[in-house]
Design a protein around this motif. Structure first.
Motif, PDB file in Angstrom:
ATOM      1  N   GLU A   1     -73.467  14.937 -41.202  1.00 58.70           N
ATOM      2  CA  GLU A   1     -74.832  14.681 -40.736  1.00 58.70           C
ATOM      3  C   GLU A   1     -74.834  13.842 -39.463  1.00 58.70           C
ATOM      4  OE1 GLU A   1     -74.816  15.891 -44.849  1.00 58.70           O
ATOM      5  OE2 GLU A   1     -73.770  14.236 -43.850  1.00 58.70           O
ATOM      6  N   ASP A   2     -73.959  12.849 -39.398  1.00 56.52           N
ATOM      7  CA  ASP A   2     -73.889  12.006 -38.196  1.00 56.52           C
ATOM      8  C   ASP A   2     -73.359  12.795 -37.001  1.00 56.52           C
ATOM      9  OD1 ASP A   2     -74.907   9.920 -39.606  1.00 56.52           O
ATOM     10  OD2 ASP A   2     -73.163   8.600 -39.392  1.00 56.52           O
ATOM     11  N   VAL A   3     -72.393  13.685 -37.239  1.00 56.02           N
ATOM     12  CA  VAL A   3     -71.892  14.524 -36.148  1.00 56.02           C
ATOM     13  C   VAL A   3     -73.016  15.415 -35.627  1.00 56.02           C
ATOM     14  CG1 VAL A   3     -70.274  16.336 -35.481  1.00 56.02           C
ATOM     15  CG2 VAL A   3     -69.518  14.496 -37.002  1.00 56.02           C
ATOM     16  N   ALA A   4     -73.743  16.042 -36.546  1.00 55.10           N
ATOM     17  CA  ALA A   4     -74.825  16.948 -36.146  1.00 55.10           C
ATOM     18  C   ALA A   4     -75.922  16.208 -35.389  1.00 55.10           C
ATOM     19  CB  ALA A   4     -75.403  17.642 -37.376  1.00 55.10           C
ATOM     20  N   ARG A   5     -76.298  15.030 -35.858  1.00 54.34           N
ATOM     21  CA  ARG A   5     -77.343  14.267 -35.158  1.00 54.34           C
ATOM     22  C   ARG A   5     -76.850  13.844 -33.779  1.00 54.34           C
ATOM     23  NH1 ARG A   5     -82.160  12.044 -36.501  1.00 54.34           N
ATOM     24  NH2 ARG A   5     -81.803  12.517 -38.719  1.00 54.34           N
ATOM     25  N   THR A   6     -75.584  13.497 -33.672  1.00 50.34           N
ATOM     26  CA  THR A   6     -75.042  13.131 -32.361  1.00 50.34           C
ATOM     27  C   THR A   6     -75.117  14.300 -31.393  1.00 50.34           C
ATOM     28  OG1 THR A   6     -73.534  11.533 -33.389  1.00 50.34           O
ATOM     29  CG2 THR A   6     -73.029  12.227 -31.140  1.00 50.34           C
ATOM     30  N   VAL A   7     -74.758  15.497 -31.854  1.00 49.23           N
ATOM     31  CA  VAL A   7     -74.869  16.695 -31.011  1.00 49.23           C
ATOM     32  C   VAL A   7     -76.299  16.863 -30.522  1.00 49.23           C
ATOM     33  CG1 VAL A   7     -74.769  19.224 -31.008  1.00 49.23           C
ATOM     34  CG2 VAL A   7     -72.896  17.901 -32.027  1.00 49.23           C
ATOM     35  N   ALA A   8     -77.269  16.726 -31.428  1.00 46.63           N
ATOM     36  CA  ALA A   8     -78.672  16.892 -31.060  1.00 46.63           C
ATOM     37  C   ALA A   8     -79.112  15.826 -30.066  1.00 46.63           C
ATOM     38  CB  ALA A   8     -79.545  16.858 -32.313  1.00 46.63           C
ATOM     39  N   ILE A   9     -78.732  14.589 -30.300  1.00 43.95           N
ATOM     40  CA  ILE A   9     -79.102  13.503 -29.390  1.00 43.95           C
ATOM     41  C   ILE A   9     -78.552  13.761 -27.990  1.00 43.95           C
ATOM     42  CG2 ILE A   9     -78.636  11.066 -28.844  1.00 43.95           C
ATOM     43  CD1 ILE A   9     -78.925  10.476 -31.847  1.00 43.95           C
ATOM     44  N   PHE A  10     -77.306  14.197 -27.926  1.00 42.28           N
ATOM     45  CA  PHE A  10     -76.705  14.472 -26.618  1.00 42.28           C
ATOM     46  C   PHE A  10     -77.425  15.622 -25.919  1.00 42.28           C
ATOM     47  CE2 PHE A  10     -73.636  11.409 -27.641  1.00 42.28           C
ATOM     48  CZ  PHE A  10     -72.791  11.204 -26.566  1.00 42.28           C
ATOM     49  N   ARG A  11     -77.897  16.621 -26.691  1.00 42.57           N
ATOM     50  CA  ARG A  11     -78.671  17.712 -26.082  1.00 42.57           C
ATOM     51  C   ARG A  11     -79.999  17.188 -25.536  1.00 42.57           C
ATOM     52  NH1 ARG A  11     -77.809  21.499 -23.291  1.00 42.57           N
ATOM     53  NH2 ARG A  11     -76.270  22.329 -24.748  1.00 42.57           N
ATOM     54  N   PHE A  12     -80.665  16.312 -26.260  1.00 38.93           N
ATOM     55  CA  PHE A  12     -81.946  15.780 -25.790  1.00 38.93           C
ATOM     56  C   PHE A  12     -81.775  14.932 -24.535  1.00 38.93           C
ATOM     57  CE2 PHE A  12     -83.716  17.156 -29.767  1.00 38.93           C
ATOM     58  CZ  PHE A  12     -85.063  17.372 -29.473  1.00 38.93           C
ATOM     59  N   ILE A  13     -80.694  14.168 -24.454  1.00 39.24           N
ATOM     60  CA  ILE A  13     -80.481  13.287 -23.306  1.00 39.24           C
ATOM     61  C   ILE A  13     -79.856  14.032 -22.132  1.00 39.24           C
ATOM     62  CG2 ILE A  13     -79.226  11.219 -22.518  1.00 39.24           C
ATOM     63  CD1 ILE A  13     -79.634  10.041 -25.302  1.00 39.24           C
ATOM     64  N   ASN A  14     -79.105  15.086 -22.427  1.00 40.97           N
ATOM     65  CA  ASN A  14     -78.455  15.900 -21.384  1.00 40.97           C
ATOM     66  C   ASN A  14     -78.863  17.366 -21.581  1.00 40.97           C
ATOM     67  OD1 ASN A  14     -76.208  13.961 -20.077  1.00 40.97           O
ATOM     68  ND2 ASN A  14     -76.346  13.562 -22.282  1.00 40.97           N
TER      69      ASN A  14
END
Length: 332
Positions: free
Chosen positions: A251-264
């Protein structure tokens, strides 16, 4: 603002998340499935249905002078890794051709050590020249803290992309490595960009950092204008200082991927080591934030998926790694 409203704002208003307008609470508390769906909308808009696959060969292994706590190749970490000098040109060429024939988009020589120099760098240039002359696969390099003249030689030999991870946040970096600095990393990235290289830079999560560190890394990469961002999840290696670090959750890996997409939003967010932590080796985030991946064997650990299984995954998801078949996004 909801996560859906933020998504629409990024797409329709060219809005970008910065340090000044960051809503950290939203990124950390939004429903994960909704957030991944929204990350998928961002990816489709900016990247289309194109997924970029890269592969690497460990061109020189072990005996590294740096003290990165996660790394099997650091001489100060006793991991029992195979150690060898720069590989013969024919072995590198054969690996590149095999990856090209399997459908991989790009191929990189990665070398252990602070910087590849001297005769070993000359050997790398010769290998790149032959690959560039005889193959169509895109060529990348990851050779540490090299200088402007070396970047020029790589570019002349056909290399278009340079990989140089910042690894973590500026604050957390001294906890991970002491033999070079975060600023050393930034300086090399800027030299590469100045010399016309596409820079691939990301880092590793699950090394004991905080969510603030992960978000700071994403913001730093956005500020640098990084076009390809590899995200690795730590796979603790026996003999390194991080060998007993608990595995990060899927879950933390998936949320990190999403956060990076939103910021980049326009960058390629690239899955790296640790894909196996995610369900179906990352299939749950490919197309939902992740628009690229390393495939095949990765450095000192085996990849979670084969090239063939990755190609089959794309078909199931209605995605492609063939630019000629792709429906490009606004980035393209």
């Amino acid at each position: 603002m909801t996560i859906s409203e933020l998504t629409a704002k990024i797409i329709k208003e060219d809005y970008r998340i910065t340090r000044d307008n960051l809503d950290k609470e939203l990124l950390l508390t939004a429903d994960l499935e909704e957030m991944l769906d929204c990350a998928g909308k961002l990816q489709k808009h900016f990247c289309g249905n194109l997924v970029d696959f890269c592969s690497i060969i460990n061109g020189r292994s072990g005996r590294c002078s740096e003290d990165c706590k996660y790394c099997a190749q650091a001489a100060c970490n006793h991991t029992g890794i195979d150690e060898y000098g720069f590989l013969p040109k024919d072995k590198i060429f054969a690996a590149a051709k095999a990856n090209q024939d399997a459908g991989v988009n790009r191929f990189a020589i990665v070398t252990a050590g602070r910087a590849l120099k001297g005769k070993d760098f000359d050997k790398a240039i010769e290998a790149y020249k032959e690959m560039n002359a005889k193959l169509k696969i895109q060529l990348c390099a990851s050779m540490g803290f090299i200088d402007a003249e070396q970047f020029r030689r790589l570019k002349e030999a056909g290399v278009t992309s340079y990989h140089h991870n910042i690894e973590t946040s500026r604050r957390n970096f001294p906890n991970i490595c002491t033999t070079h600095t975060f600023e050393d990393k930034i300086r090399t990235i800027r030299i590469a960009q100045k010399e016309g290289m596409c820079v691939c830079s990301g880092g590793i999560i699950g090394m004991g950092e905080t969510w603030d560190d992960r978000i700071d890394m994403a913001l730093t990469l956005a500020e640098l204008g990084i076009e390809s961002i590899p995200l690795n999840a730590l796979m603790p290696i026996k003999g390194t200082p991080l060998q007993d670090t608990p595995e990060i959750s899927a879950e933390d890996v998936a949320r990190t991927v999403a956060i990076f997409r939103f910021i980049n939003p326009t960058a390629n967010i690239r899955l790296g080591a640790g894909r196996g932590i995610l369900p179906k080796s990352g299939e749950t985030v490919i197309g939902r934030g992740a628009s690229a991946s390393i495939t095949g064997n990765m450095l000192t650990t085996a990849g979670a998926a084969t090239i063939d299984s990755d190609m089959q995954m794309l078909k199931r998801l209605g995605l492609t790694n063939n630019p000629e078949e792709a429906q490009p996004g606004s980035r393209n």
